[in-house]
Design a protein around this motif. Structure first.
Motif, mmCIF file in Angstrom:
data_model
loop_
_atom_site.group_PDB
_atom_site.id
_atom_site.type_symbol
_atom_site.label_atom_id
_atom_site.label_comp_id
_atom_site.label_asym_id
_atom_site.label_seq_id
_atom_site.Cartn_x
_atom_site.Cartn_y
_atom_site.Cartn_z
ATOM 1 N N THR A 1 -12.359 2.031 -29.512
ATOM 2 C CA THR A 1 -12.428 1.259 -28.015
ATOM 3 C C THR A 1 -11.419 2.306 -27.758
ATOM 4 O O THR A 1 -12.379 2.603 -25.953
ATOM 5 C CB THR A 1 -11.398 0.631 -27.374
ATOM 6 O OG1 THR A 1 -12.746 -0.190 -29.246
ATOM 7 C CG2 THR A 1 -12.215 0.224 -26.484
ATOM 8 N N ASP B 1 -6.680 0.037 -30.803
ATOM 9 C CA ASP B 1 -8.346 -1.289 -30.593
ATOM 10 C C ASP B 1 -7.620 -2.233 -30.126
ATOM 11 O O ASP B 1 -7.737 -3.308 -29.647
ATOM 12 C CB ASP B 1 -9.167 -0.755 -32.034
ATOM 13 C CG ASP B 1 -9.650 0.274 -32.305
ATOM 14 O OD1 ASP B 1 -9.674 1.312 -30.995
ATOM 15 O OD2 ASP B 1 -10.801 0.794 -33.254
ATOM 16 N N PHE C 1 -6.197 -2.705 -26.976
ATOM 17 C CA PHE C 1 -6.721 -3.074 -25.688
ATOM 18 C C PHE C 1 -7.989 -4.468 -26.372
ATOM 19 O O PHE C 1 -7.709 -5.610 -25.120
ATOM 20 C CB PHE C 1 -8.788 -2.581 -26.259
ATOM 21 C CG PHE C 1 -7.928 -0.961 -25.443
ATOM 22 C CD1 PHE C 1 -8.827 -0.188 -24.055
ATOM 23 C CD2 PHE C 1 -8.105 0.174 -26.086
ATOM 24 C CE1 PHE C 1 -8.556 0.894 -23.423
ATOM 25 C CE2 PHE C 1 -7.996 1.448 -25.415
ATOM 26 C CZ PHE C 1 -8.332 1.646 -24.141
ATOM 27 N N VAL D 1 -12.573 -4.628 -21.243
ATOM 28 C CA VAL D 1 -13.200 -3.325 -22.011
ATOM 29 C C VAL D 1 -14.793 -3.364 -21.513
ATOM 30 O O VAL D 1 -15.302 -2.616 -21.225
ATOM 31 C CB VAL D 1 -13.433 -3.911 -23.806
ATOM 32 C CG1 VAL D 1 -13.742 -2.233 -23.973
ATOM 33 C CG2 VAL D 1 -11.399 -3.514 -24.079
#
Length: 163
Positions: A44, A71, A74, A82
């Protein structure tokens, strides 16, 4: 005499050329982006850095210190955050968030140990770092410190920092 010198010079030059041709090229040490992209825990982050147009900057000479959210960090943001940030019309906001994770210079955890600091980030705002019991950046914990790159250092964090 000059012919001998010319012949020796030619032989020496040929020998140097052969050695150079047979010596494998030194590969460049991985930079911050290379390390993040090859890790598997920063998909991400890499996507966000790419969407923000910051790849070349973070592949530059630096040095930089990057507090890199995983990740999972996020994924812990509210649903849709996101995806929304990755939209082209939100590039400025995404850039502000990402540059809030970057400090100029290469700062290792031993330089932070035992200290409380307010440090200017690349986006111009300060982050608060507490190195008295492990290392915390704002409300995130550094879970892995001192991943050394050719152009700086990465510290893995468990939360996304929001300016």
């Amino acid at each position: 005499m000059n012919r001998r010198l010319a012949l020796k010079t030619a032989i020496l030059a040929t020998g140097v050329a052969i050695v150079a041709a047979c010596t494998p090229m030194m590969e460049k040490e991985p930079d911050i982006v290379d390390i993040a992209a090859s890790n598997g825990n920063f998909n991400t982050l890499v996507a966000a850095v790419t969407a923000a147009g910051l790849v070349e900057t973070l592949k530059g000479d630096g040095p930089f210190t990057v507090f890199a959210p995983t990740d999972a960090a996020f994924a812990a943001l509210p649903a849709g955050t996101v995806d929304n940030l990755l939209l082209p019309e939100n590039k400025d906001q995404l850039t502000a968030i990402l540059t809030y994770h970057v400090v100029p210079g290469a700062v290792t955890s031993d330089q932070l140990a035992g200290q409380r600091l307010s440090v200017a980030t690349v986006n111009g705002e300060n982050v608060h770092i507490d190195g008295r019991n492990g290392v915390k950046v704002e409300q995130s914990n550094v879970t892995t410190a001192d991943i050394i790159a050719s152009n700086g250092v990465i510290h893995v964090i468990d939360k996304v920092l929001l300016p």
